[in-house]
Design an enzyme around this catalytic site. Structure first.
Site, PDB file in Angstrom:
ATOM      1  N   ASN A  16       1.977  -4.512  -3.409  1.00  0.00           N
ATOM      2  CA  ASN A  16       0.670  -4.955  -3.236  1.00  0.00           C
ATOM      3  C   ASN A  16       0.047  -3.690  -2.943  1.00  0.00           C
ATOM      4  O   ASN A  16       0.288  -2.889  -2.118  1.00  0.00           O
ATOM      5  CB  ASN A  16       0.345  -6.139  -2.141  1.00  0.00           C
ATOM      6  CG  ASN A  16      -0.691  -6.788  -1.904  1.00  0.00           C
ATOM      7  OD1 ASN A  16      -1.072  -7.217  -2.765  1.00  0.00           O
ATOM      8  ND2 ASN A  16      -1.239  -6.660  -0.692  1.00  0.00           N
TER       9      ASN A  16
ATOM     10  N   GLU B 108       0.757  -1.188  -0.096  1.00  0.00           N
ATOM     11  CA  GLU B 108       0.055  -0.054   0.112  1.00  0.00           C
ATOM     12  C   GLU B 108       0.890   1.327  -0.037  1.00  0.00           C
ATOM     13  O   GLU B 108       0.827   2.012   0.882  1.00  0.00           O
ATOM     14  CB  GLU B 108      -0.833   0.017   1.077  1.00  0.00           C
ATOM     15  CG  GLU B 108      -1.993  -1.036   1.063  1.00  0.00           C
ATOM     16  CD  GLU B 108      -2.837  -1.322   2.283  1.00  0.00           C
ATOM     17  OE1 GLU B 108      -2.720  -0.515   3.251  1.00  0.00           O
ATOM     18  OE2 GLU B 108      -3.614  -2.344   2.588  1.00  0.00           O
TER      19      GLU B 108
ATOM     20  N   ASP C 165     -12.346 -10.149  -1.209  1.00  0.00           N
ATOM     21  CA  ASP C 165     -13.558 -10.168  -0.597  1.00  0.00           C
ATOM     22  C   ASP C 165     -14.495  -9.252  -1.180  1.00  0.00           C
ATOM     23  O   ASP C 165     -14.239  -8.331  -1.676  1.00  0.00           O
ATOM     24  CB  ASP C 165     -13.712 -10.230   1.095  1.00  0.00           C
ATOM     25  CG  ASP C 165     -12.839  -8.843   1.522  1.00  0.00           C
ATOM     26  OD1 ASP C 165     -12.949  -7.953   0.710  1.00  0.00           O
ATOM     27  OD2 ASP C 165     -12.225  -8.901   2.921  1.00  0.00           O
TER      28      ASP C 165
ATOM     29  N   HIS D 109     -10.333  -5.854  -2.449  1.00  0.00           N
ATOM     30  CA  HIS D 109     -11.338  -5.763  -1.265  1.00  0.00           C
ATOM     31  C   HIS D 109     -12.679  -4.786  -1.773  1.00  0.00           C
ATOM     32  O   HIS D 109     -12.440  -3.587  -1.965  1.00  0.00           O
ATOM     33  CB  HIS D 109     -10.894  -4.904  -0.322  1.00  0.00           C
ATOM     34  CG  HIS D 109      -9.928  -5.863   0.533  1.00  0.00           C
ATOM     35  ND1 HIS D 109     -10.077  -7.094   1.262  1.00  0.00           N
ATOM     36  CD2 HIS D 109      -8.680  -5.435   0.864  1.00  0.00           C
ATOM     37  CE1 HIS D 109      -8.940  -7.302   1.682  1.00  0.00           C
ATOM     38  NE2 HIS D 109      -8.044  -6.438   1.554  1.00  0.00           N
TER      39      HIS D 109
ATOM     40  N   GLU E 170      -6.144 -10.439  -1.946  1.00  0.00           N
ATOM     41  CA  GLU E 170      -7.008 -10.515  -0.687  1.00  0.00           C
ATOM     42  C   GLU E 170      -8.341 -10.129  -1.157  1.00  0.00           C
ATOM     43  O   GLU E 170      -9.335  -9.387  -0.300  1.00  0.00           O
ATOM     44  CB  GLU E 170      -6.386  -9.025   0.069  1.00  0.00           C
ATOM     45  CG  GLU E 170      -5.023  -9.082   0.535  1.00  0.00           C
ATOM     46  CD  GLU E 170      -4.594  -7.891   1.224  1.00  0.00           C
ATOM     47  OE1 GLU E 170      -5.429  -7.300   1.948  1.00  0.00           O
ATOM     48  OE2 GLU E 170      -3.370  -7.485   1.262  1.00  0.00           O
TER      49      GLU E 170
END
Length: 460
Positions: free
Chosen positions: A202, A161, A269, A238, A267
């Site tokens: 990432n 990030e 979801d 996300h 990651e």
């Protein structure tokens, strides 16, 4: 040098060859029954993150290590506060536990993360470091942590990030002291510590087109031009049903791949505002399918990791007030058939409602009829292997129309009726039964259905 292979070794080699040949002559999608097997048939992996508290939950680990997933990512146990809580005092017990679990269950490890703005120990954030001092601290940390796991992990999220939403660099300890050069420093240190691990940057909200993904693209292009070791870019994904799907995701993944790096969904979801309803779940299933399809369509998209697999351990409710239901398994560890089905189909499977295998079943159907309507009473018995998550389907010949159902989620399209398990009756061991029901209206005749399928398999 003389061969050391005796008769036993030769027989063992022949056995391996027979197994390989059998696998090559079996249609991959037909043989696959888990998400990872389906992904492997496409040359990719499908994984789930985990965290140390979950590893004491036997029902949870039975699924995590049961073949559904080919990789795992430690959610917190390899971050700086966990691995170097005091300067030059390293702790690996929690990270080791995740690696040991993965080793025991034939899973690879995506290690996460070496450099991040968050979860830094107080000794680090409270220091008044010069640039040379902080560079030395950074290099020492990576040398120790990545060196400890050398040869045991598939990849590292080296830098996590680094960007703001507008594509500028995040103002944090690293950038404010070292400038953007900290990223190259970290990547070089990671390569020195573990030459064989794949090295990633990432970030989130880079999945589609926009300023943030453009900034990441420019960074990777620049690093490649400088000869800095970078092997991949992680797209966290996300997502949320209320915010729409990322624009041009497949094309965006492809343009990064065209720079000569791997890409991965790291990651995934898909959260929603609670309570969940059929429309939100349908959108969620579509988003999961769209992400999966985008990865499948890009040769250098190596795999997909969901950010844990069950709502029981999701980070979402604790971070986004009033939101949740983000993962393909519910909080009772039951598959959500429509979501699981969407992922499996996008991976090239048949989409059997999330049953996880062949289901032998028996259905007892009866009605209480009052002339213009009736109650359908169904008892479903699983006569095959245990299943976690099910979908029962059947059709009416007349104009029977669904009014309401219970003990499951009922829907009807034309003459076709479908019901998926409720949260409490999704797991059916061998010989176990569950009873469900629904009210219907009709005119004319009320002929009983003649065929039922459970997770795509015909019932008796």
């Amino acid at each position: 040098m003389p061969s050391r292979r005796g008769p036993v070794a030769v027989l063992a080699l022949l056995a391996v060859l027979v197994t390989v040949l059998a696998a090559l002559t079996t249609p991959a999608a037909a043989a696959a029954s888990t998400l990872n097997q389906l992904a492997r048939a496409q040359g990719k992996y499908f994984g789930s993150a985990t965290d140390n508290p979950e590893l004491s939950d036997g029902a949870y680990t039975a699924i995590l290590g049961g073949g559904e997933f080919g990789s795992t990512t430690p959610g917190n146990s390899m971050k700086w506060d966990a691995t170097e809580p005091q300067q030059n005092q390293f702790s690996y017990a929690q990270g080791d536990a995740v690696v040991d679990f993965a080793d025991a269950h034939d899973m690879m490890v995506r290690a996460h993360t070496l450099v991040w703005h968050n979860q830094l120990p107080n000794w680090l954030t409270s220091g008044n470091w010069s640039a040379p001092q902080l560079t030395s601290i950074l290099q020492n940390h990576i040398a120790n942590v990545a060196g400890h796991y050398k040869g045991e992990v598939y990849s590292w999220d080296v830098v996590n990030e680094p960007f703001n939403e507008d594509g500028t660099y995040r103002s944090d300890l690293w950038y404010n002291t070292l400038g953007s050069g900290y990223i190259a420093t970290a990547l070089r240190a990671a390569r020195a510590a573990d030459p064989n691990a794949k090295l990633y940057i990432n970030d989130y909200n880079t999945e589609g087109s926009g300023a943030k993904s453009d900034a990441m693209y420019d960074l990777v292009k620049s690093l490649k031009a400088q000869g800095v070791p970078i092997d991949g870019v992680g797209f966290q994904a996300h997502l949320a049903v209320q915010y729409g799907f990322p624009s041009g995701m497949q094309a965006n993944l492809q343009r990064f791949a065209d720079l000569g790096v791997d890409v991965a969904i790291t990651e995934l979801d898909v959260r929603m505002e609670l309570p969940a309803d059929s429309a939100k779940v349908a959108t969620q299933a579509t988003y999961y399918a769209n992400v999966t399809k985008a990865c499948m369509a890009v040769a250098r998209c190596v795999g997909i990791t969901i950010w844990d697999y069950t709502d029981k351990y999701s980070w979402v409710p604790g971070t986004f007030s009033g939101q949740g239901s983000a993962l393909p398994w519910d909080e009772n560890l039951n598959k959500k058939p429509s979501v699981y089905d969407a992922i499996a189909t996008a991976l090239g499977g048949s989409g059997d409602g999330g049953g996880g295998g062949t289901a032998n079943c028996e259905v007892a159907y009866s009605t209480n009829d009052w002339g213009s309507g009736f109650t359908a009473n169904i008892t479903l018995t699983n006569q095959g292997p245990a299943i976690s998550g099910w979908t029962l389907k059947y059709s009416y010949a007349g104009d029977q129309r669904l009014s309401q159902g219970w003990s499951g989620t009922w829907s009807q399209s034309g003459k076709d009726v479908s019901v998926t398990n409720a949260g409490w009756n999704g797991t059916l061991t061998t010989g176990a039964s569950t009873s469900i029901g629904a009210n219907f209206t009709y005119s004319g005749s009320n002929t009983a259905p003649t065929a039922f399928t459970l997770n795509g398999t015909t019932c008796d």
